[in-house]
Design an enzyme around this catalytic site. Structure first.
Site, PDB file in Angstrom:
ATOM      1  N   LYS A  66      31.544 -19.546   6.330  1.00 50.85           N
ATOM      2  CA  LYS A  66      32.552 -18.863   7.158  1.00 50.85           C
ATOM      3  C   LYS A  66      33.983 -19.291   6.817  1.00 50.85           C
ATOM      4  O   LYS A  66      34.905 -18.477   6.869  1.00 50.85           O
ATOM      5  CB  LYS A  66      32.266 -19.096   8.640  1.00 50.85           C
ATOM      6  CG  LYS A  66      31.015 -18.374   9.122  1.00 50.85           C
ATOM      7  CD  LYS A  66      30.823 -18.534  10.611  1.00 50.85           C
ATOM      8  CE  LYS A  66      29.525 -17.875  11.049  1.00 50.85           C
ATOM      9  NZ  LYS A  66      29.364 -17.888  12.508  1.00 50.85           N
ATOM     10  N   THR A 153      33.067 -37.092  19.209  1.00 55.16           N
ATOM     11  CA  THR A 153      34.244 -37.666  18.557  1.00 55.16           C
ATOM     12  C   THR A 153      35.472 -37.100  19.269  1.00 55.16           C
ATOM     13  O   THR A 153      35.845 -35.944  19.044  1.00 55.16           O
ATOM     14  CB  THR A 153      34.269 -37.273  17.060  1.00 55.16           C
ATOM     15  OG1 THR A 153      32.973 -37.511  16.515  1.00 55.16           O
ATOM     16  CG2 THR A 153      35.310 -38.045  16.286  1.00 55.16           C
TER      17      THR A 153
END
Ligand code: ATR
Length: 276
Positions: A66, A153
């Protein structure tokens, strides 16, 4: 001549897109063909060029291409630019136009199919990878009061939240970022799992209380049975559970609309896919 379309990915054998587009084409009486095309991991651009040379009209792009699809385009839509990724390419001569229908597919599934209005809702988006980035702008445009991005994260969640700051769509919405630990004490009417944790049957470390009354739990993944996130939500007595099959069909319908100028009816297609 029949207009040709493909879905390009690696792997691509599992893709439902040819089936979905065949049903759209039959329903709208469009003369198209739609096939799967496996591109080598290091040969995406060559595959696209070869398809254009064969006379191809458009392509859906799936993992892992993508980002590359966005980068090779000559022209990109605003939503593809914000996602920095494209799932829909249209070819006009040698020109490649890129769009991204994932986010609008998600929003249409939530608002129209699941009858859940995003406006003025508190929304938790879990994950800060490509899947989350791809849906952020259309989610904001739907006008939730709050959009919290939580990620393992935290730094990635912060970056994603910052990318929304300059968007006109974000003026109505309080956008923030945090880790999963920071979620305790907060409640959301909609929780969207855009992490890839369900792929490995894992679950982000969520607090005991997360869902407001009558909340919707949405997993962008789909497959057999409940994903680990949806099973968690069910165990918390959430009654409204949705997997990503509706989003899959809605993003396909948006691509079909871009290419053919007609919007197919997604309901019968969703029913057919659920049956199998
Ligand atoms: P995608 O394009 O599917 O979003 P990605 O860019 O690799 O893929 O991002 C995967 C996302 O799922 C990330 O938000 C990742 O968290 P990190 O940024 O901390 O890596 C998240 N993720 C994957 N497995 C997870 C797990 N077991 N628990 C929580 N988050 C997970």
């Amino acid at each position: 001549m029949t207009d040709q379309y493909v879905v390009i990915g690696n792997p691509v054998a599992h893709s439902q897109s040819p089936r979905i587009h065949a049903m759209f084409a039959a329903q709208t009486e469009q003369d198209i063909s739609y096939e799967k095309r496996l591109a080598p991991v290091d040969g995406f651009a060559e595959s696209v060029r070869a398809f254009i040379a064969e006379g191809g009209k458009g392509a859906n792009i799936t993992l892992p291409f993508k980002l590359e699809a966005y980068e090779l385009a000559d022209e990109v839509s605003e939503r593809a630019r914000h996602a920095r990724a494209a799932n829909t390419l249209s070819f006009s001569g040698k020109q490649v136009l890129a769009d991204n229908t994932d986010g609008i597919g998600l929003v249409r599934d939530i608002e129209l199919n699941l009858d859940f209005e995003l406006k003025d809702k508190r929304v938790l988006l879990m994950g800060a990878g490509g899947a989350a980035r791809g849906v952020l702008l259309p989610l904001l445009e739907a006008g939730p009061t709050r959009l919290t991005i939580a990620n393992r994260t935290v730094e990635r969640a912060i970056q994603l939240a910052q990318s929304a700051q300059h968007q006109p769509a974000a003026v109505r919405t309080d956008v923030s970022a945090c880790g999963f630990d920071d979620l305790s004490g907060q409640r959301f009417e909609l929780v969207i799992n855009a992490t890839s944790s369900s792929l490995s049957d894992e679950l982000p470390p969520l607090p005991d209380e997360l869902f407001a009354a009558e909340a919707l739990a949405y997993d962008m993944m789909y497959g057999k049975g409940l994903t680990s996130f949806l099973a968690y939500a069910e165990a918390k007595n959430v009654e409204r559970l949705a997997d990503g099959l509706g989003m899959l069909v809605e993003q396909a319908a948006e691509s079909f609309l871009i290419w053919r100028g007609v919007r197919p009816d997604t309901q019968p297609v969703m029913l057919a896919l659920r049956k199998s």
